[in-house]
Design an enzyme around this catalytic site. Structure first.
Site, PDB file in Angstrom:
ATOM      1  N   TYR A 135       0.833  -1.204   0.000  1.00  0.00           N
ATOM      2  CA  TYR A 135       0.000   0.000   0.000  1.00  0.00           C
ATOM      3  C   TYR A 135       0.868   1.254   0.000  1.00  0.00           C
ATOM      4  O   TYR A 135       1.696   1.434   0.891  1.00  0.00           O
ATOM      5  CB  TYR A 135      -0.906  -0.042   1.231  1.00  0.00           C
ATOM      6  CG  TYR A 135      -1.606   1.232   1.593  1.00  0.00           C
ATOM      7  CD1 TYR A 135      -2.383   1.925   0.662  1.00  0.00           C
ATOM      8  CD2 TYR A 135      -1.515   1.738   2.886  1.00  0.00           C
ATOM      9  CE1 TYR A 135      -3.033   3.094   1.014  1.00  0.00           C
ATOM     10  CE2 TYR A 135      -2.170   2.900   3.252  1.00  0.00           C
ATOM     11  CZ  TYR A 135      -2.920   3.579   2.315  1.00  0.00           C
ATOM     12  OH  TYR A 135      -3.570   4.735   2.670  1.00  0.00           O
ATOM     13  N   ASP A 176      -1.562  -6.395   9.390  1.00  0.00           N
ATOM     14  CA  ASP A 176      -2.645  -5.447   9.159  1.00  0.00           C
ATOM     15  C   ASP A 176      -3.780  -6.214   8.488  1.00  0.00           C
ATOM     16  O   ASP A 176      -3.691  -6.571   7.313  1.00  0.00           O
ATOM     17  CB  ASP A 176      -2.149  -4.308   8.268  1.00  0.00           C
ATOM     18  CG  ASP A 176      -3.187  -3.206   8.082  1.00  0.00           C
ATOM     19  OD1 ASP A 176      -4.392  -3.502   8.206  1.00  0.00           O
ATOM     20  OD2 ASP A 176      -2.802  -2.063   7.801  1.00  0.00           O
ATOM     21  N   ILE A 209      -7.012  -5.274   7.976  1.00  0.00           N
ATOM     22  CA  ILE A 209      -8.111  -4.341   7.751  1.00  0.00           C
ATOM     23  C   ILE A 209      -9.136  -4.867   6.751  1.00  0.00           C
ATOM     24  O   ILE A 209     -10.304  -4.484   6.780  1.00  0.00           O
ATOM     25  CB  ILE A 209      -7.542  -2.976   7.299  1.00  0.00           C
ATOM     26  CG1 ILE A 209      -8.631  -1.913   7.220  1.00  0.00           C
ATOM     27  CG2 ILE A 209      -6.821  -3.100   5.978  1.00  0.00           C
ATOM     28  CD1 ILE A 209      -8.109  -0.521   6.901  1.00  0.00           C
ATOM     29  N   LYS A 218     -13.048  -0.671   5.899  1.00  0.00           N
ATOM     30  CA  LYS A 218     -13.273  -1.470   4.688  1.00  0.00           C
ATOM     31  C   LYS A 218     -14.437  -2.447   4.848  1.00  0.00           C
ATOM     32  O   LYS A 218     -15.303  -2.534   3.976  1.00  0.00           O
ATOM     33  CB  LYS A 218     -12.000  -2.235   4.321  1.00  0.00           C
ATOM     34  CG  LYS A 218     -10.747  -1.382   4.295  1.00  0.00           C
ATOM     35  CD  LYS A 218     -10.834  -0.207   3.336  1.00  0.00           C
ATOM     36  CE  LYS A 218      -9.563   0.623   3.346  1.00  0.00           C
ATOM     37  NZ  LYS A 218      -9.638   1.790   2.452  1.00  0.00           N
TER      38      LYS A 218
END
Length: 476
Positions: free
Chosen positions: A145, A231, A233, A278
């Site tokens: 990202y 992570d 998410i 998300k």
């Protein structure tokens, strides 16, 4: 006299990445089906707008929660007054239960080990402050990202060393790539404090395998001064097999096989980041969290969270929503159906344009292969193609170089932040571009795009001269 700090005047934020510059161009000329039908369609924003109606329906049926009432009586004043940074116990309990539900209740989370933060951006930066000193490094698999260059590095001074993954094995992490990254850090005299991954991956849209996760846990087990950050998410967006495996499930399995003392020591060096941005499509609510079994990390992160708290009103509303188990069960199931349907439409539209993508099973985007549209196998050619897609096609997508991919020609394309009609238009535009560029839509290029100069804006020439990807490589 120096009026501003180095931090204020430095150029290390990452805002000049093509990832963010594409957003700037979209904001100057946003597509609107009525007022600006020839504008740029935003396909660089990973937002989930497919299930708002489910959230709005719940709000309509639960006016007390939305109106900050309890038992029909207003608690607005109570919520409006000061709350300490530990967070509302009811919300922390509801959040960890929701996290367990997403993981099929194969693992559980202790609300006393969760730290609330203003989104995952804050959570990741806070962990960097807790785990590493300025000038120390974390290893990250590529592609990753683009915002991590800002979130992990800008204020903390922590370095990122890429674990170079490639398309030959669908960008999976290998032991060789991991060891090469570690050696690169040593060659640069950087102390490695750990590894960070996104699972499911942003930008790949894939889940990590059990073998990959075990490889990473083995790595930090061998290196006693390292941490592993996962992570997660996008954990609630896995819409098809293989299923999502949390690093917490890996730790649980290993705990059953190993000496409990050793297992407890490893658990204290594994940390999970989560957010409702998300899975529930609520990035504007700024709800993130750190989960850690390390008491010192939890204590320090909780103190730091005072710089980025979640409002009490937000916590109260979401504690009621997430506490409604009938709602969460139905929401998660329906949201996954919608994500799968929309992803299928994007893949189908790309195929009709003669474009393929990495097989994915999660998240809000696809990792799209446009290598056959490049003038040459270079990042300069990738940037030229990207500029054409932004200006001539009118689509903002994210080039692989902004994600530190080491192979030119890959792009992240989002599909859940627009209507189905807008997606169809985007695919129609892209197909027309491919036909004009190659003379073929079956993936067989019969002629290359013209090498002649086109009329572009000053911004394009400014970006071209910036040498976006090469500059980032030199900084690393």
């Amino acid at each position: 006299m120096k009026l501003l700090s180095t931090k204020a005047t430095c150029n290390s934020h990452g805002q000049d990445s093509s990832y963010f510059l594409g957003w700037e161009e979209y904001e100057k000329n946003p597509y609107d089906n009525v007022h600006n039908p020839k504008g740029i369609i935003q396909m660089g924003l990973a937002e989930n707008q497919l299930s708002f109606d489910l959230l709005e329906s719940w709000l309509a049926k639960n006016p007390d929660a939305a109106g900050f009432k309890s038992g029909g009586k207003s608690i607005f004043r109570e919520l409006a007054l000061f709350q300490d940074y530990h967070g509302l116990p009811s919300f922390k309990t509801a959040l960890v239960d929701f996290m367990a539900e997403i993981r099929g209740n194969k693992v559980t989370f202790d609300p006393d080990h969760i730290v609330l933060t203003a989104g995952s951006t804050s959570a990741n930066e806070t962990l960097m402050f807790c785990l590493a000193e300025k000038g120390e490094a974390f290893l990250l698999p590529t592609p990753y990202y683009p915002g991590f260059d800002r979130d992990l590095k800008w204020r903390t001074g922590v370095e990122i060393v890429p674990i170079q993954c490639n398309s030959s094995n669908n960008f999976q992490v290998t032991e060789q790539a991991l060891q090469q990254a570690y050696q690169e850090a040593q060659n640069r005299n950087l102390k490695v404090k750990g590894v960070m991954v996104t699972n499911p991956s942003n930008p790949l849209g894939t889940t990590m395998s059990r073998s990959e996760l075990n490889l990473l846990v083995d790595f930090i087990e061998e290196n006693k001064d390292m941490h592993l950050i996962s992570d997660e998410i996008y954990s609630g967006t896995v819409f098809t097999s293989p299923s999502f495996i949390s690093v917490m499930e890996i730790l649980k399995d290993r705990n059953n096989l190993k000496n409990s003392k050793d297992a407890d020591e490893i658990k204290e060096r594994v940390h999970v980041v989560y957010s409702l941005s998300k899975d529930l499509g609520l990035p504007g609510f700024r709800v993130g969290a750190i989960y850690s079994e390390n008491d010192t990390v939890v204590a320090a992160a909780t103190k730091m969270s005072s710089f980025g708290l979640i409002s009490s009103q937000t916590q109260y509303l979401l504690s009621a929503m997430l506490g409604d188990k009938k709602f969460t069960k139905n929401y998660l199931a329906e949201n996954l159906k919608r994500l799968k349907k929309r992803q299928t439409k994007l893949v189908s539209g790309l195929q009709k344009a003669g474009i393929s993508c990495l097989e994915s099973n999660a998240a809000l985007f696809c990792w799209v292969d446009m290598r056959h549209l490049l003038q040459s196998n270079t990042f300069e050619a990738e940037m030229e193609l990207w500029k054409k897609i932004v200006y001539q096609v009118g689509l903002n997508i994210s080039p692989g170089s902004s994600c530190h991919c080491n192979e030119p020609g890959w792009f992240r394309v989002c599909f859940a932040n627009m209507s189905e009609e807008t997606l169809k238009l985007a695919m129609k535009r892209l197909k027309a571009f491919v036909v004009e560029s190659t003379g073929n839509v079956n993936g067989v290029t019969t002629r290359r795009a013209s090498k002649g100069k086109s009329v572009l804006t000053k911004w394009v020439f400014r970006l071209s001269s910036r040498g976006d990807h090469r500059d980032q490589q030199e900084e690393r």
